[in-house]
Design a protein around this motif. Structure first.
Motif, PDB file in Angstrom:
ATOM      1  N   ALA A   1       0.833  -1.204   0.000  1.00  0.00           N
ATOM      2  CA  ALA A   1       0.000   0.000   0.000  1.00  0.00           C
ATOM      3  C   ALA A   1       0.867   1.254   0.000  1.00  0.00           C
ATOM      4  N   MET A   2       1.999   1.190   0.690  1.00  0.00           N
ATOM      5  CA  MET A   2       2.917   2.328   0.711  1.00  0.00           C
ATOM      6  C   MET A   2       3.482   2.598  -0.682  1.00  0.00           C
ATOM      7  N   LEU A   3       3.879   1.549  -1.405  1.00  0.00           N
ATOM      8  CA  LEU A   3       4.391   1.730  -2.757  1.00  0.00           C
ATOM      9  C   LEU A   3       3.309   2.293  -3.684  1.00  0.00           C
ATOM     10  N   GLU A   4       2.093   1.800  -3.537  1.00  0.00           N
ATOM     11  CA  GLU A   4       0.988   2.297  -4.360  1.00  0.00           C
ATOM     12  C   GLU A   4       0.737   3.780  -4.087  1.00  0.00           C
ATOM     13  N   HIS A   5       0.743   4.148  -2.807  1.00  0.00           N
ATOM     14  CA  HIS A   5       0.540   5.543  -2.429  1.00  0.00           C
ATOM     15  C   HIS A   5       1.691   6.410  -2.917  1.00  0.00           C
ATOM     16  N   LEU A   6       2.908   5.901  -2.808  1.00  0.00           N
ATOM     17  CA  LEU A   6       4.074   6.648  -3.255  1.00  0.00           C
ATOM     18  C   LEU A   6       3.998   6.946  -4.745  1.00  0.00           C
ATOM     19  N   ALA A   7       3.582   5.978  -5.539  1.00  0.00           N
ATOM     20  CA  ALA A   7       3.442   6.204  -6.979  1.00  0.00           C
ATOM     21  C   ALA A   7       2.436   7.314  -7.260  1.00  0.00           C
ATOM     22  N   ASP A   8       1.343   7.339  -6.486  1.00  0.00           N
ATOM     23  CA  ASP A   8       0.362   8.414  -6.652  1.00  0.00           C
ATOM     24  C   ASP A   8       0.966   9.770  -6.293  1.00  0.00           C
ATOM     25  N   VAL A   9       1.751   9.809  -5.218  1.00  0.00           N
ATOM     26  CA  VAL A   9       2.381  11.059  -4.799  1.00  0.00           C
ATOM     27  C   VAL A   9       3.340  11.564  -5.870  1.00  0.00           C
ATOM     28  N   ILE A  10       4.110  10.660  -6.456  1.00  0.00           N
ATOM     29  CA  ILE A  10       5.045  11.058  -7.516  1.00  0.00           C
ATOM     30  C   ILE A  10       4.295  11.616  -8.712  1.00  0.00           C
ATOM     31  N   ARG A  11       3.217  10.945  -9.116  1.00  0.00           N
ATOM     32  CA  ARG A  11       2.437  11.421 -10.264  1.00  0.00           C
ATOM     33  C   ARG A  11       1.861  12.813 -10.006  1.00  0.00           C
ATOM     34  N   LEU A  12       1.422  13.046  -8.773  1.00  0.00           N
ATOM     35  CA  LEU A  12       0.837  14.344  -8.445  1.00  0.00           C
ATOM     36  C   LEU A  12       1.904  15.432  -8.307  1.00  0.00           C
ATOM     37  N   SER A  13       3.163  15.033  -8.191  1.00  0.00           N
ATOM     38  CA  SER A  13       4.255  15.997  -8.006  1.00  0.00           C
ATOM     39  C   SER A  13       4.884  16.432  -9.323  1.00  0.00           C
ATOM     40  N   VAL A  14       4.469  15.829 -10.439  1.00  0.00           N
ATOM     41  CA  VAL A  14       5.059  16.160 -11.731  1.00  0.00           C
ATOM     42  C   VAL A  14       3.957  16.575 -12.695  1.00  0.00           C
ATOM     43  N   ARG A  15       4.350  16.928 -13.907  1.00  0.00           N
ATOM     44  CA  ARG A  15       3.380  17.358 -14.913  1.00  0.00           C
ATOM     45  C   ARG A  15       2.634  16.160 -15.495  1.00  0.00           C
ATOM     46  N   SER A  16       1.481  16.455 -16.066  1.00  0.00           N
ATOM     47  CA  SER A  16       0.701  15.384 -16.694  1.00  0.00           C
ATOM     48  C   SER A  16       1.400  14.825 -17.921  1.00  0.00           C
ATOM     49  N   THR A  17       2.314  15.593 -18.517  1.00  0.00           N
ATOM     50  CA  THR A  17       3.053  15.118 -19.694  1.00  0.00           C
ATOM     51  C   THR A  17       4.282  14.301 -19.325  1.00  0.00           C
ATOM     52  N   ASP A  18       4.629  14.267 -18.042  1.00  0.00           N
ATOM     53  CA  ASP A  18       5.771  13.468 -17.604  1.00  0.00           C
ATOM     54  C   ASP A  18       5.351  12.007 -17.450  1.00  0.00           C
ATOM     55  N   THR A  19       6.307  11.112 -17.580  1.00  0.00           N
ATOM     56  CA  THR A  19       6.033   9.677 -17.523  1.00  0.00           C
ATOM     57  C   THR A  19       6.635   9.080 -16.268  1.00  0.00           C
ATOM     58  N   VAL A  20       5.805   8.404 -15.470  1.00  0.00           N
ATOM     59  CA  VAL A  20       6.252   7.758 -14.239  1.00  0.00           C
ATOM     60  C   VAL A  20       6.302   6.254 -14.461  1.00  0.00           C
ATOM     61  N   GLY A  21       7.418   5.636 -14.119  1.00  0.00           N
ATOM     62  CA  GLY A  21       7.573   4.194 -14.291  1.00  0.00           C
ATOM     63  C   GLY A  21       8.171   3.554 -13.052  1.00  0.00           C
ATOM     64  N   ARG A  22       7.951   2.252 -12.932  1.00  0.00           N
ATOM     65  CA  ARG A  22       8.542   1.479 -11.841  1.00  0.00           C
ATOM     66  C   ARG A  22       9.738   0.718 -12.399  1.00  0.00           C
ATOM     67  N   LEU A  23      10.924   1.098 -11.956  1.00  0.00           N
ATOM     68  CA  LEU A  23      12.154   0.517 -12.480  1.00  0.00           C
ATOM     69  C   LEU A  23      12.568  -0.740 -11.741  1.00  0.00           C
ATOM     70  N   GLY A  24      12.123  -0.897 -10.533  1.00  0.00           N
ATOM     71  CA  GLY A  24      12.477  -2.050  -9.724  1.00  0.00           C
ATOM     72  C   GLY A  24      11.522  -2.172  -8.567  1.00  0.00           C
ATOM     73  N   PRO A  25      11.737  -3.133  -7.671  1.00  0.00           N
ATOM     74  CA  PRO A  25      10.812  -3.323  -6.549  1.00  0.00           C
ATOM     75  C   PRO A  25      10.614  -2.073  -5.706  1.00  0.00           C
ATOM     76  N   THR A  26      11.674  -1.283  -5.519  1.00  0.00           N
ATOM     77  CA  THR A  26      11.576  -0.080  -4.686  1.00  0.00           C
ATOM     78  C   THR A  26      12.125   1.143  -5.401  1.00  0.00           C
ATOM     79  N   GLU A  27      12.086   1.139  -6.718  1.00  0.00           N
ATOM     80  CA  GLU A  27      12.687   2.235  -7.482  1.00  0.00           C
ATOM     81  C   GLU A  27      11.725   2.718  -8.563  1.00  0.00           C
ATOM     82  N   PHE A  28      11.578   4.037  -8.659  1.00  0.00           N
ATOM     83  CA  PHE A  28      10.711   4.652  -9.654  1.00  0.00           C
ATOM     84  C   PHE A  28      11.515   5.638 -10.489  1.00  0.00           C
ATOM     85  N   GLY A  29      11.034   5.903 -11.691  1.00  0.00           N
ATOM     86  CA  GLY A  29      11.664   6.871 -12.573  1.00  0.00           C
ATOM     87  C   GLY A  29      10.627   7.799 -13.166  1.00  0.00           C
TER      88      GLY A  29
END
Length: 291
Positions: free
Chosen positions: A181-209
């Protein structure tokens, strides 16, 4: 092993593994029906309810589960029924349990097909099933496309890499469910912290880009700092003793073509710039740091 293959393998493994909640649910329904038979002193009509745990076993564990629960149900009925009550009506009980077995097998086969179909759909999806971010393969493809577009039109492309620190300790304290649940929430926080044109990806178990089109080095650095600042101020779900906890992250940035000659090199540079916190004790509540 690719992330897609890993996800599919993980899904298949989880379907074959006995889970404590599933076993307890089946055992509970078996015990309930058996208690009804013992309380009434007659197998009828309570014995029809043995179909329920058989179907549950089929849904949870497939054909093997239905057959195993069917055999257990038959044995329990013989032991629980008062002596002599099964002798005269044994054709009815035998026919009924044959129907139960057939129903369990059909349900198990259909359940297996649905799970296999869901696994195929999940593996073919470009999105990570837990966080909703792009999978690694699709993310790197998007990063490659953006660097090629930067070459074509003469602009920059930024990249931010975010890593969760102390994830194993978080999982140990709060459990796997809360960690997911923490990882899911974190992904939402990252998406809300960047522009809608930016791309958020999961690079590994605990790593996002995050791919940042048209971003220069200073702009990518600013985004990395903003993400870690927002994450540090965000409350994450804990447990009864600590209802609100924190997610500890570090972040680093790089930009093309200033810091790299290609998309793979850009990703490597950003990862190399992540702070080395291996010597620091893993905490649950400290503020996140950025680079």
């Amino acid at each position: 092993m690719s992330e897609t293959t890993a996800v599919a393998t993980e899904g298949r493994s989880s379907q074959r593994t006995l889970s404590l909640p599933g076993v307890l649910f089946v055992a509970g329904t078996e015990a309930f029906v058996t208690a009804l038979i013992l309380f009434s002193g007659e197998p009828s009509p309570a014995w029809f309810l043995y179909l329920i745990p058989i179907i549950i076993g089929a849904l949870a564990y497939g054909v093997a589960g239905s057959v195993a629960v069917w055999a257990i149900s038959g044995g329990v009925l013989v032991l629980a029924a008062p002596a002599g009550t099964l002798g005269d009506d044994w054709p009815m009980f035998a026919t009924g349990f044959c129907v139960f077995l057939a129903s369990g097998i059909v349900t198990g086969v259909q359940s297996h097909r649905l799970r296999a179909h869901a696994t195929v759909l999940e593996a073919s999806s470009p999105f990570d099933p837990l966080t909703g971010a792009y999978k690694r393969e699709r993310f790197t493809s998007r990063l490659s496309s953006e660097t090629a577009r930067a070459d074509r039109y003469g602009h920059g492309t930024g990249l931010v890499v975010v890593r969760v620190e102390g994830f194993d300790e978080f999982t140990r304290v709060f459990g796997r469910y809360k960690a997911d649940a923490m990882l899911e929430h974190l992904a939402d926080v990252i998406r809300l912290s960047v522009r809608s044109t930016d791309t958020v990806g999961r690079l590994g178990p605990t790593e996002f880009g995050v791919v940042l089109p048209y971003a220069r080095s200073d702009e990518a650095r600013s985004v990395a700092q903003r993400i870690t600042a927002v994450v540090a101020e965000t409350g994450f779900e804990g447990d009864a003793l600590e209802p609100v906890t924190a997610c500890v992250t570090v972040a680093a940035s790089a930009a093309y073509p200033d810091d790299a000659t290609g998309h793979a090199d850009l990703l490597a540079v950003a990862r190399d710039r992540l702070p080395d916190t291996s010597g620091d004790p893993a905490g649950i509540g400290p503020e996140a740091s950025a680079s």
